[in-house]
Scaffold this motif. Structure first.
Motif, PDB file in Angstrom:
ATOM      1  N   CYS A 123       0.903  -1.089  -0.135  1.00 43.23           N
ATOM      2  CA  CYS A 123      -0.024   0.045  -0.135  1.00 43.23           C
ATOM      3  C   CYS A 123       0.863   1.180   0.032  1.00 43.23           C
ATOM      4  O   CYS A 123       0.702   2.185   0.771  1.00 43.23           O
ATOM      5  CB  CYS A 123      -1.084   0.060   1.097  1.00 43.23           C
ATOM      6  SG  CYS A 123      -2.044  -1.262   1.137  1.00 43.23           S
ATOM      7  N   ASP A 146       0.922  -1.228  -5.056  1.00 38.74           N
ATOM      8  CA  ASP A 146      -0.375  -0.452  -4.671  1.00 38.74           C
ATOM      9  C   ASP A 146      -1.137  -0.818  -5.741  1.00 38.74           C
ATOM     10  O   ASP A 146      -0.833  -1.223  -6.697  1.00 38.74           O
ATOM     11  CB  ASP A 146       0.252   1.133  -4.565  1.00 38.74           C
ATOM     12  CG  ASP A 146      -1.009   2.027  -3.758  1.00 38.74           C
ATOM     13  OD1 ASP A 146      -0.706   2.183  -2.744  1.00 38.74           O
ATOM     14  OD2 ASP A 146      -2.032   2.031  -4.580  1.00 38.74           O
ATOM     15  N   ASP A 170      -3.733  -5.894  -6.064  1.00 35.21           N
ATOM     16  CA  ASP A 170      -4.368  -5.937  -4.692  1.00 35.21           C
ATOM     17  C   ASP A 170      -3.166  -6.609  -3.672  1.00 35.21           C
ATOM     18  O   ASP A 170      -2.830  -7.831  -3.872  1.00 35.21           O
ATOM     19  CB  ASP A 170      -5.229  -6.996  -4.858  1.00 35.21           C
ATOM     20  CG  ASP A 170      -6.224  -6.962  -3.510  1.00 35.21           C
ATOM     21  OD1 ASP A 170      -6.204  -6.160  -2.550  1.00 35.21           O
ATOM     22  OD2 ASP A 170      -6.624  -8.080  -3.216  1.00 35.21           O
ATOM     23  N   LEU A 171      -2.910  -5.802  -2.795  1.00 39.05           N
ATOM     24  CA  LEU A 171      -1.893  -6.139  -1.597  1.00 39.05           C
ATOM     25  C   LEU A 171      -0.875  -7.291  -2.046  1.00 39.05           C
ATOM     26  O   LEU A 171       0.006  -6.570  -2.890  1.00 39.05           O
ATOM     27  CB  LEU A 171      -2.768  -6.890  -0.532  1.00 39.05           C
ATOM     28  CG  LEU A 171      -3.956  -6.178   0.095  1.00 39.05           C
ATOM     29  CD1 LEU A 171      -4.588  -6.710   1.248  1.00 39.05           C
ATOM     30  CD2 LEU A 171      -3.530  -4.938   0.799  1.00 39.05           C
ATOM     31  N   ASN A 189       1.430   1.107   5.566  1.00 35.72           N
ATOM     32  CA  ASN A 189       0.543   2.051   6.140  1.00 35.72           C
ATOM     33  C   ASN A 189      -0.549   2.084   5.345  1.00 35.72           C
ATOM     34  O   ASN A 189      -0.987   2.788   4.057  1.00 35.72           O
ATOM     35  CB  ASN A 189       1.156   3.492   5.722  1.00 35.72           C
ATOM     36  CG  ASN A 189       0.259   4.244   6.660  1.00 35.72           C
ATOM     37  OD1 ASN A 189      -0.614   4.144   7.446  1.00 35.72           O
ATOM     38  ND2 ASN A 189       0.565   5.796   6.261  1.00 35.72           N
TER      39      ASN A 189
HETATM   40  C1  SAM Z   1      -2.930   5.277   3.686  1.00 36.89           C
HETATM   41  S1  SAM Z   1      -2.476   5.650   2.279  1.00 36.89           S
HETATM   42  C2  SAM Z   1      -0.747   5.341   2.384  1.00 36.89           C
HETATM   43  C3  SAM Z   1       0.269   5.355   1.083  1.00 36.89           C
HETATM   44  C4  SAM Z   1       1.747   5.412   1.710  1.00 36.89           C
HETATM   45  N1  SAM Z   1       1.976   4.185   2.205  1.00 36.89           N
HETATM   46  C5  SAM Z   1       2.080   6.485   2.596  1.00 36.89           C
HETATM   47  O1  SAM Z   1       2.109   6.271   4.004  1.00 36.89           O
HETATM   48  O2  SAM Z   1       2.292   7.654   2.403  1.00 36.89           O
HETATM   49  C6  SAM Z   1      -3.083   3.693   1.667  1.00 36.89           C
HETATM   50  C7  SAM Z   1      -2.750   3.292   0.121  1.00 36.89           C
HETATM   51  O3  SAM Z   1      -2.974   1.953  -0.003  1.00 36.89           O
HETATM   52  C8  SAM Z   1      -3.337   1.712  -1.252  1.00 36.89           C
HETATM   53  N2  SAM Z   1      -4.493   0.794  -1.435  1.00 36.89           N
HETATM   54  C9  SAM Z   1      -5.833   0.609  -0.764  1.00 36.89           C
HETATM   55  N3  SAM Z   1      -6.360  -0.504  -0.728  1.00 36.89           N
HETATM   56  C10 SAM Z   1      -5.201  -1.449  -1.458  1.00 36.89           C
HETATM   57  C11 SAM Z   1      -5.053  -2.603  -1.909  1.00 36.89           C
HETATM   58  N4  SAM Z   1      -6.352  -3.708  -1.706  1.00 36.89           N
HETATM   59  N5  SAM Z   1      -4.002  -3.268  -2.560  1.00 36.89           N
HETATM   60  C12 SAM Z   1      -2.983  -2.438  -2.625  1.00 36.89           C
HETATM   61  N6  SAM Z   1      -2.920  -1.047  -2.367  1.00 36.89           N
HETATM   62  C13 SAM Z   1      -4.197  -0.387  -1.730  1.00 36.89           C
HETATM   63  C14 SAM Z   1      -4.328   3.069  -1.740  1.00 36.89           C
HETATM   64  O4  SAM Z   1      -4.166   3.116  -3.123  1.00 36.89           O
HETATM   65  C15 SAM Z   1      -3.209   4.258  -1.120  1.00 36.89           C
HETATM   66  O5  SAM Z   1      -2.128   4.530  -1.920  1.00 36.89           O
END
Ligand code: SAM
Length: 282
Positions: A123, A146, A170-171, A189
């Motif tokens: 993410c 992501d 996805d994850l 995060n």
């Molecule tokens: C709270 S943001 C954090 C981004 C980065 N880690 C930071 O702290 O700046 C959460 C991130 O999770 C991604 N995200 C949400 N659901 C996801 C999934 N199922 N698989 C992968 N990424 C995901 C979103 O696109 C977003 O970029």
């Protein structure tokens, strides 16, 4: 009667930003003036900021752990509090010694001595956390992922200095299978705002960051539970997953970690209003 300042003078920009509710109007004006290339861009940048777009999106970068992280519109702005998660991860990695030392202690055969620590930033958004940890630790093998294509494009630029690779999906799904059982530090995060609290977030977040980057289901922990459940498959022996939560969510996050078989611990920083759950594979 004093003449009103020109809208393009520093004082004119400060007046405009202050009227739009920017608390640090002077600092922001200086940043916008120095970022506008050519100067003709300045008016458009001030307009965007005065209309409520996050300063970091207007500038095209955010400062994080002393690094300048490139940021595209719509991509999650790395928060200052997440620097605590990076600090905790760096401390853990240093405490654990080099991977080669740890491999020797754990005893699996066939692992090359002197191998680099394997870091995964799940993410990853802009990739800020992985890039910052790589900068703190020096040589690491960095992977990030992501689900949002815009975040992936942005992260690719930010992890390039560390030779990192970024995957879209996805994850854990897009990660190379060869990483299973090899990850020393897993940063995640994830989105963790409870669904009915998204409306309470500042407009900058609600209107300029995607809902998928913010919302984590009814109690905010849906994504965290999924990450935690699968983490033991990816972590190396002694490796740790680090996730950010709110202080209120930490006990439920700890339960999820314990259910996955990892050993939980909570670290918090009053100064940064940050809570991190650390889950270690024994
Ligand atoms: C709270 S943001 C954090 C981004 C980065 N880690 C930071 O702290 O700046 C959460 C991130 O999770 C991604 N995200 C949400 N659901 C996801 C999934 N199922 N698989 C992968 N990424 C995901 C979103 O696109 C977003 O970029």
């Amino acid at each position: 009667m004093p003449a009103s300042p020109s809208p393009f003078s520093r004082s004119g920009i400060v007046t405009r930003l202050r009227a739009a509710g920017c608390v640090f109007a002077e600092d922001e004006a200086d940043l916008l003036i120095s970022a506008a290339r050519p100067q003709a861009e300045l008016a458009a940048m001030v307009d965007r900021r005065a209309a409520g777009e996050p300063l970091e999106h207007v500038l095209g970068w955010a400062e994080f752990c002393g690094l300048r992280i490139e940021l595209d519109p719509g991509v999650f702005v790395p928060r200052r509090r997440s620097e605590f998660l990076v600090d905790q991860a760096a401390a853990l990695a240093r405490q654990a010694g080099s991977p080669a030392e740890r491999d020797a202690a754990v005893g699996p055969a066939g692992l090359a001595h002197g191998r680099r620590r394997v870091v995964v930033d799940l993410c990853c958004g802009s990739g800020a956390l992985g890039a910052a940890l790589a900068a703190a630790l020096g040589q690491v093998e960095l992977h990030a992922a992501d689900i949002d294509p815009a975040a992936v494009r942005c992260a690719r630029r930010n992890v390039a200095a560390a030779g990192g690779r970024v995957y879209e999906g996805d994850l854990y799904a897009p990660l190379p299978a060869g990483l299973r059982g090899r990850v020393d530090i897993l940063l995640a995060n994830v989105p963790y705002v409870p669904a009915d609290e998204v409306a309470l977030l500042p407009a900058e977040a609600r209107e300029h960051e995607s809902r998928a980057a913010l919302e984590g289901g009814a109690d905010g922990l849906d994504v965290l539970r999924r990450v935690t459940a699968e983490a033991p498959l990816w972590l190396a022996p002694g490796g740790s997953l680090l996730v950010e939560t709110s202080e209120r969510q930490a006990p439920r996050a700890v339960e999820a970690v314990a259910r996955s078989g990892l050993v939980p611990r909570v670290a918090s920083s009053e100064e940064l209003n940050a809570t991190v759950v650390i889950a270690t594979r024994a």
